[in-house]
Scaffold this active site. Structure first.
Site, PDB file in Angstrom:
ATOM      1  N   SER A   1      35.569  16.760   0.834  1.00 45.07           N
ATOM      2  CA  SER A   1      34.351  16.857   0.016  1.00 45.07           C
ATOM      3  C   SER A   1      34.160  18.302  -0.431  1.00 45.07           C
ATOM      4  O   SER A   1      33.751  19.161   0.356  1.00 45.07           O
ATOM      5  CB  SER A   1      33.139  16.393   0.834  1.00 45.07           C
ATOM      6  OG  SER A   1      31.963  16.547   0.071  1.00 45.07           O
TER       7      SER A   1
ATOM      8  N   HIS B   1      37.408  15.234  -3.336  1.00 45.60           N
ATOM      9  CA  HIS B   1      36.153  14.498  -3.559  1.00 45.60           C
ATOM     10  C   HIS B   1      35.117  15.424  -4.197  1.00 45.60           C
ATOM     11  O   HIS B   1      34.761  16.463  -3.635  1.00 45.60           O
ATOM     12  CB  HIS B   1      35.633  13.969  -2.218  1.00 45.60           C
ATOM     13  CG  HIS B   1      34.485  13.021  -2.338  1.00 45.60           C
ATOM     14  ND1 HIS B   1      34.623  11.698  -2.668  1.00 45.60           N
ATOM     15  CD2 HIS B   1      33.152  13.233  -2.171  1.00 45.60           C
ATOM     16  CE1 HIS B   1      33.422  11.122  -2.691  1.00 45.60           C
ATOM     17  NE2 HIS B   1      32.522  12.021  -2.395  1.00 45.60           N
TER      18      HIS B   1
ATOM     19  N   ASP C   1      31.387  15.627  -5.508  1.00 46.37           N
ATOM     20  CA  ASP C   1      30.068  14.992  -5.543  1.00 46.37           C
ATOM     21  C   ASP C   1      29.253  15.510  -6.716  1.00 46.37           C
ATOM     22  O   ASP C   1      29.013  16.715  -6.823  1.00 46.37           O
ATOM     23  CB  ASP C   1      29.320  15.279  -4.236  1.00 46.37           C
ATOM     24  CG  ASP C   1      29.925  14.500  -3.083  1.00 46.37           C
ATOM     25  OD1 ASP C   1      30.289  15.113  -2.065  1.00 46.37           O
ATOM     26  OD2 ASP C   1      30.050  13.267  -3.220  1.00 46.37           O
TER      27      ASP C   1
ATOM     28  N   MET D   1      25.582  15.213  -8.511  1.00 47.34           N
ATOM     29  CA  MET D   1      24.229  14.731  -8.223  1.00 47.34           C
ATOM     30  C   MET D   1      23.275  15.203  -9.326  1.00 47.34           C
ATOM     31  O   MET D   1      23.340  16.365  -9.738  1.00 47.34           O
ATOM     32  CB  MET D   1      23.751  15.280  -6.873  1.00 47.34           C
ATOM     33  CG  MET D   1      24.663  14.918  -5.705  1.00 47.34           C
ATOM     34  SD  MET D   1      24.019  15.583  -4.162  1.00 47.34           S
ATOM     35  CE  MET D   1      25.408  15.253  -3.068  1.00 47.34           C
TER      36      MET D   1
ATOM     37  N   HIS E   1      32.558  11.413  -7.438  1.00 49.06           N
ATOM     38  CA  HIS E   1      31.498  10.524  -6.915  1.00 49.06           C
ATOM     39  C   HIS E   1      30.219  10.792  -7.711  1.00 49.06           C
ATOM     40  O   HIS E   1      29.551  11.806  -7.495  1.00 49.06           O
ATOM     41  CB  HIS E   1      31.303  10.832  -5.427  1.00 49.06           C
ATOM     42  CG  HIS E   1      30.241  10.009  -4.760  1.00 49.06           C
ATOM     43  ND1 HIS E   1      29.795  10.292  -3.484  1.00 49.06           N
ATOM     44  CD2 HIS E   1      29.541   8.930  -5.167  1.00 49.06           C
ATOM     45  CE1 HIS E   1      28.861   9.430  -3.149  1.00 49.06           C
ATOM     46  NE2 HIS E   1      28.684   8.582  -4.152  1.00 49.06           N
TER      47      HIS E   1
ATOM     48  N   MET F   1      26.643  10.409  -8.296  1.00 51.89           N
ATOM     49  CA  MET F   1      25.356  10.003  -7.735  1.00 51.89           C
ATOM     50  C   MET F   1      24.307  10.328  -8.798  1.00 51.89           C
ATOM     51  O   MET F   1      23.554  11.313  -8.700  1.00 51.89           O
ATOM     52  CB  MET F   1      25.087  10.760  -6.421  1.00 51.89           C
ATOM     53  CG  MET F   1      25.946  10.262  -5.281  1.00 51.89           C
ATOM     54  SD  MET F   1      25.917  11.325  -3.831  1.00 51.89           S
ATOM     55  CE  MET F   1      27.281  12.409  -4.239  1.00 51.89           C
TER      56      MET F   1
ATOM     57  N   MET G   1      29.088   3.995   1.377  1.00 51.02           N
ATOM     58  CA  MET G   1      28.365   5.154   1.898  1.00 51.02           C
ATOM     59  C   MET G   1      28.015   4.884   3.361  1.00 51.02           C
ATOM     60  O   MET G   1      27.394   3.862   3.683  1.00 51.02           O
ATOM     61  CB  MET G   1      27.090   5.396   1.099  1.00 51.02           C
ATOM     62  CG  MET G   1      27.312   5.915  -0.316  1.00 51.02           C
ATOM     63  SD  MET G   1      28.332   7.391  -0.397  1.00 51.02           S
ATOM     64  CE  MET G   1      27.335   8.577   0.524  1.00 51.02           C
TER      65      MET G   1
ATOM     66  N   ASP H   1      32.347   7.502   3.130  1.00 50.85           N
ATOM     67  CA  ASP H   1      31.796   8.803   2.740  1.00 50.85           C
ATOM     68  C   ASP H   1      30.487   9.065   3.487  1.00 50.85           C
ATOM     69  O   ASP H   1      29.505   8.374   3.293  1.00 50.85           O
ATOM     70  CB  ASP H   1      31.537   8.774   1.226  1.00 50.85           C
ATOM     71  CG  ASP H   1      31.048  10.096   0.691  1.00 50.85           C
ATOM     72  OD1 ASP H   1      30.793  10.175  -0.531  1.00 50.85           O
ATOM     73  OD2 ASP H   1      30.912  11.064   1.482  1.00 50.85           O
TER      74      ASP H   1
HETATM   75  C1  DX5 Z   1      26.897  13.002   0.654  1.00 45.26           C
HETATM   76  C2  DX5 Z   1      28.251  13.289   0.032  1.00 45.26           C
HETATM   77  C3  DX5 Z   1      29.372  13.474   1.021  1.00 45.26           C
HETATM   78  C4  DX5 Z   1      29.137  14.586   1.990  1.00 45.26           C
HETATM   79  C5  DX5 Z   1      30.048  14.452   3.175  1.00 45.26           C
HETATM   80  O1  DX5 Z   1      26.073  12.433  -0.311  1.00 45.26           O
HETATM   81  O2  DX5 Z   1      28.617  12.177  -0.771  1.00 45.26           O
HETATM   82  O3  DX5 Z   1      30.583  13.713   0.316  1.00 45.26           O
HETATM   83  O4  DX5 Z   1      29.354  15.807   1.368  1.00 45.26           O
HETATM   84  O5  DX5 Z   1      29.787  15.490   4.030  1.00 45.26           O
HETATM   85  P1  DX5 Z   1      29.565  15.280   5.619  1.00 45.26           P
HETATM   86  O6  DX5 Z   1      30.943  15.179   6.221  1.00 45.26           O
HETATM   87  O7  DX5 Z   1      28.853  16.528   6.029  1.00 45.26           O
HETATM   88  O8  DX5 Z   1      28.749  14.036   5.798  1.00 45.26           O
HETATM   89 ZN    ZN Z   2      30.495  11.761  -1.926  1.00 44.28          ZN
END
Ligand code: DX5
Ligand code: ZN
Length: 230
Positions: free
Chosen positions: A17, A42, A44, A46, A75, A77, A146, A185
């Protein structure tokens, strides 16, 4: 078949991530991931509306894509992903996940991603039933379960999601969709990864729980993590 009912030799895949990587170590970490044979990165994204946080924008993703040959695992979100999927330059071979809960047009979003050559992955929040997939199985390459509520790193596993992984693997195998991969995840620690792997997970998002561990090198944490997902 190996212990998890997977074809022999098909090991679990790691998708670190990137939001958990210290920003100023990013290029160094990406080169280390290349050296260690990491399968995906990965990313993220948001929007502050689907989740109460902002993270990783379009330019960041375009620049990271240009930096490395490791395929991205993006990903989304975000609310209404159909409005934004054209902003990122998604490329063939990339996984792009979007949330079932974020759109009334999930099947249309899968089609848009396929038209770009990307691999559609449907993401489900912990409380969302697997029935959301009933009429989408022909359109997805993978499912992202998730295992925490999305939006932040460092959270604790929602325990009932472990059974959700095995329920999903059973459902996919029963419907002749064993080729659809399961990505997990959230709080994917080495200890949790062992349970997730035996439940049938294929791709592991490794963040602050998985590979970005205080006091450990990436080489050490990746090697230990690999042992948990054979
Ligand atoms: C949370 C993210 C994950 C997160 C995982 O919404 O999608 O990718 O960064 O990190 P840890 O391992 O800290 O849960
Ligand atoms: Zn994620």
């Amino acid at each position: 078949m190996n212990a998890n009912g997977k074809p022999k030799g098909q090991r679990g895949k790691i998708s670190p991530s990137i939001m958990c990587s210290p920003l100023f170590d990013l290029e160094k970490n990406v080169r280390e991931f290349e050296r260690l044979g990491i399968e995906y990165l990965h990313m993220d994204v948001m929007d502050g509306r689907f989740v109460p946080n902002y993270m990783l924008g379009t330019d960041f993703i375009r620049q990271l894509r240009a930096l490395t040959r490791i395929p991205l695992d993006v990903h989304l979100m975000v609310e209404r992903p159909e409005d934004v999927v054209d902003w990122f330059g998604f490329a063939p071979g990339e996984y792009v996940s979007f949330h079932y809960e974020s759109t009334v047009h999930a099947q249309r979003v899968c089609g848009k991603l396929k038209d770009m050559g990307a691999k559609p992955m449907l993401a489900l929040n912990p409380a969302t039933p697997l029935a959301a997939l009933d009429y989408l199985l022909p359109d997805v390459s993978a499912v992202l379960l998730m295992t925490v509520n999305p939006g932040f790193a460092g959270q604790k596993l929602v325990p009932q999601t472990l059974k959700k992984i095995s329920d999903l693997r059973l459902m996919l195998d029963e419907r002749g969709c064993s080729q659809i991969e399961i990505e997990v995840d959230g709080n994917v620690s080495p200890e949790n990864a062992v349970k997730m792997r035996s439940a049938g997970a294929d791709i592991f998002v490794a963040g602050t729980s998985g590979v970005f561990l205080k006091g450990k090198s990436l080489e050490q944490s990746v090697a230990e993590f690999r042992e948990c997902i054979k």
